[in-house]
Design an enzyme around this catalytic site. Structure first.
Site, PDB file in Angstrom:
ATOM      1  N   ARG A 152       5.531 -12.938   9.155  1.00  0.00           N
ATOM      2  CA  ARG A 152       6.110 -11.586   9.035  1.00  0.00           C
ATOM      3  C   ARG A 152       7.476 -11.673   9.628  1.00  0.00           C
ATOM      4  NH1 ARG A 152       2.791  -7.794   9.366  1.00  0.00           N
ATOM      5  NH2 ARG A 152       4.510  -6.108   9.792  1.00  0.00           N
TER       6      ARG A 152
ATOM      7  N   LYS B 255       4.841   0.292   9.758  1.00  0.00           N
ATOM      8  CA  LYS B 255       4.709   1.716   9.141  1.00  0.00           C
ATOM      9  C   LYS B 255       4.239   3.111  10.057  1.00  0.00           C
ATOM     10  CE  LYS B 255       3.548  -0.013   4.671  1.00  0.00           C
ATOM     11  NZ  LYS B 255       2.494  -0.172   3.554  1.00  0.00           N
TER      12      LYS B 255
ATOM     13  N   GLU C 181       0.918  -1.070  -0.063  1.00  0.00           N
ATOM     14  CA  GLU C 181       0.097   0.070  -0.121  1.00  0.00           C
ATOM     15  C   GLU C 181       0.932   1.362  -0.119  1.00  0.00           C
ATOM     16  OE1 GLU C 181      -3.383   1.875   2.919  1.00  0.00           O
ATOM     17  OE2 GLU C 181      -2.979  -0.110   3.285  1.00  0.00           O
TER      18      GLU C 181
END
Ligand code: ATP
Ligand code: MG
Length: 592
Positions: free
Chosen positions: A294, A304, A54
């Site tokens: 992850r 982020k 994104e």
């Protein structure tokens, strides 16, 4: 497909094996995605993956794991008859948080890591926003088939009526609107007739499902907002769960790989695609979602939102601060794409969450640079050494290999002289036990003897202190027949071997010494506030000297400064005439 050709399609390298390869191999053996064609009738690779960030921030080391995984799988299978490619897709469905600056930096980061989205001459760069038309059309199809409805409850009511883990949700009073009414309302939503937050489009699944994700998820909401690519064309925007699976299906993705937090969303991914297949929008085989753990890296954070906070609150010097785990940050720190790929290979892929120690990343860089980085000398904490028995006007050429294992790279040259810079740590007034470098003579015992690397053996004769007792100069005599590389040099056996730079040719350089950004190995785990663990000593800027041979290097050139570690000429601040180096990593792991 025959058994033989099925076999030829699979990768069977055991050392490269991970659970995803096993899944892909299994699919290939069963022929699931083979012999597919795109809309133009061109044959499609049997393995299509995608990397779908994104554009709401800069990519970080965690994304690098996903990039290496998705592009790596595609590359490996492309070497086989199955074929493979990986799409670059910007998942840009949220108009308010996204920015072109992020898009550019994402594309740049992926290219820098050594990957691209070109396959057989065609660029596979996609934007989810390019699918807004399809997404809208498919939503209408679901409405017409009684599979979606416009809900006029407030966000608060929707939230309340969703239920929780222990209690089922409550059906919306608007759930049984007719297909016709829903269609008209949805068209009015699109036409801008409603205010933000007054209506949403929801899938009609089941409010009693144990998996909350499946309780009539919202797939469209109203947002009167400007989008960085579609402008003001839309005032309704699709949500992630709806967009993602459809984008995958439109692009003929076969294996849609994401991180574990999307495990609960997988039934929804399948529900949407299967229902669209039922409505004849897609034909099989449909893409499938697979989850992997992850990357969690010690002494760092990879959220982020939190990274953005560090930047906005100026706790670091921007997204590309060399202490940041962003790709631009680690690039500026001096990491190479090869070292990141090596790191990702070493940590592997699994389904179990775990922490990877920062030392694994650092070791990957050392292992990459050891073979490739030319050697050079830098004196970080300069102390003047005067060779008392060496004539003032005299100088003598010395040389050293650019790399000990690459004689073909040639030599670097510098001069021995009367005044030299040495590291202040290489001298002790009162030597501690086992200190074999320079110290003054004491009680009739001679001073310390060392070899000045690639030069002569010297013996310390004394020092000069300033009024505060600080050492300002060290004195020594040299042995004229001890020059490195000459026959008699072997007559001198010394335990210490130190580096030096001639004062008259030393080049001033700014050197930035970096440490971990956080003092806690897991700064944001549990209840911790990562801001409490910012390491105040994580950046130290010093004025140092480097040898003359590297004064005309280029930004991003990397060196091993002997005895110190690996350094890179700063990507932005290094200029001819103003040398600036960043320490990428020390020679040894000092954190254990
Ligand atoms: P956001 O919270 O903004 O969604 P994100 O970290 O999930 O942040 P995306 O841009 O959605 O960011 O991520 C793109 C891809 O990178 C996703 O497929 C995601 O699963 C993967 N990814 C993100 N963080 C990590 C990580 N730490 N380790 C491995 N893969 C990751
Ligand atoms: Mg995400």
């Amino acid at each position: 497909m025959s058994n033989e050709s099925a076999k030829a399609q699979t990768s069977s390298l055991p050392e490269n094996s991970n659970f995803l390869r096993q899944i892909i191999d299994h699919d290939l053996a069963k022929g699931v995605y083979v012999n597919r064609q795109d809309n133009e009738g061109k044959s499609l690779p049997a393995v299509i993956t995608r990397f779908p960030p994104e554009p709401n921030g800069y990519l970080h080391i965690g994304h690098a794991k996903s990039i290496c995984l998705n592009y790596g799988l595609a590359q490996d299978y492309d070497a086989l008859p199955s074929g493979g490619r990986c799409h670059m897709r910007l998942d840009d469905t949220n108009p308010t948080k996204e920015d072109v600056e992020y898009v550019d930096s994402i594309l740049d980061a992926v290219r820098w890591l050594g990957f691209d989205w070109n396959h057989q001459g065609k660029e596979h760069l996609y934007y989810a926003s390019d699918y807004f038309g399809f997404l809208y059309e498919f939503a209408e199809i679901l409405i017409k088939n009684g599979k979606a409805y416009v809900d006029s409850q407030s966000a608060e009511e929707i939230h309340q009526n969703r239920g929780n883990f222990s209690s089922p949700g409550i059906n919306s009073p608007y759930r049984n609107r007719s297909a016709q009414e829903n269609l008209e309302l949805f068209q009015k939503m699109r036409a801008g007739e409603f205010a933000d937050g007054t209506q949403v489009l929801r899938l009609k699944i089941d409010m009693a499902q144990p998996n909350i994700v499946m309780r009539d998820p919202v797939i469209y909401r109203i947002r009167h907002a400007h989008h960085h690519r579609t402008g003001d064309q839309w005032c309704i925007y699709p949500l992630y769960d709806f967009t993602h699976c459809i984008s995958d299906a439109l692009e003929n993705v076969s294996h849609s790989i994401c991180t574990l937090e999307f495990e609960n969303n997988r039934p929804l991914y399948d529900w949407i695609l299967e229902n669209l297949k039922e409505c004849a929008v897609f034909k099989g085989p449909l893409p499938r979602q697979y989850e992997f753990a992850r990357l969690n890296l010690t002494y760092t954070i990879t959220s982020k939102r939190k990274l953005l906070q560090l930047v906005e609150e100026k706790r670091v010097d921007g997204w590309d601060d060399p202490r940041m785990p962003t790709i631009v940050g680690i690039r500026r720190r001096g990491y190479t794409p090869e070292s990141i790929r090596l790191f990702c290979e070493r940590i592997g892929v699994s389904k179990a969450d775990s922490w990877i120690d920062m030392s694994v990343l650092e070791q990957a860089l050392r292992d990459d640079l050891d073979a490739r980085a030319p050697r050079a000398t830098a004196v970080l904490k300069p102390l003047k050494l005067v060779i008392q028995n060496y004539p003032e006007e005299k100088k003598e050429l010395c040389s050293a290999p650019k790399h000990p294992h690459h004689p073909e790279w040639g030599k670097r040259e510098f001069h021995f002289g009367r005044e030299l810079w040495i590291e202040s740590d290489d001298f002790q007034v009162n030597p501690e036990k086992g200190f074999f470098r320079l110290y003054p003579p004491k009680d009739g015992a001679p001073g310390g003897r060392v070899r000045l690397r690639h030069g002569f053996v010297i013996e310390c004769t004394g020092m000069k202190l300033d009024s505060t007792g600080k050492v300002v100069e060290v004195y020594a005599n040299y042995f004229p027949d001890s020059k490195s590389g000459t026959p008699d040099s072997n007559n001198y056996k010394v335990k210490g071997n130190i580096h030096w730079i001639n004062v008259s040719e030393a080049v001033p350089a700014q050197i930035r010494l970096y440490e971990h950004l956080f003092t806690d190995p897991q700064p944001d785990s549990g209840e911790k506030n990562y801001l409490d663990f910012i390491n105040p000593a994580s950046k130290q800027v010093i004025e140092a000297f480097v040898e003359p041979s590297i004064s005309s290097t280029q930004a991003e050139d990397r060196f091993q400064f002997e005895r110190h570690g690996y350094f890179v000429a700063d990507r932005y601040d290094y200029k001819p005439g103003r040398l600036v180096f960043n320490r990428s990593v020390g020679l040894k792991d000092s954190w254990k």
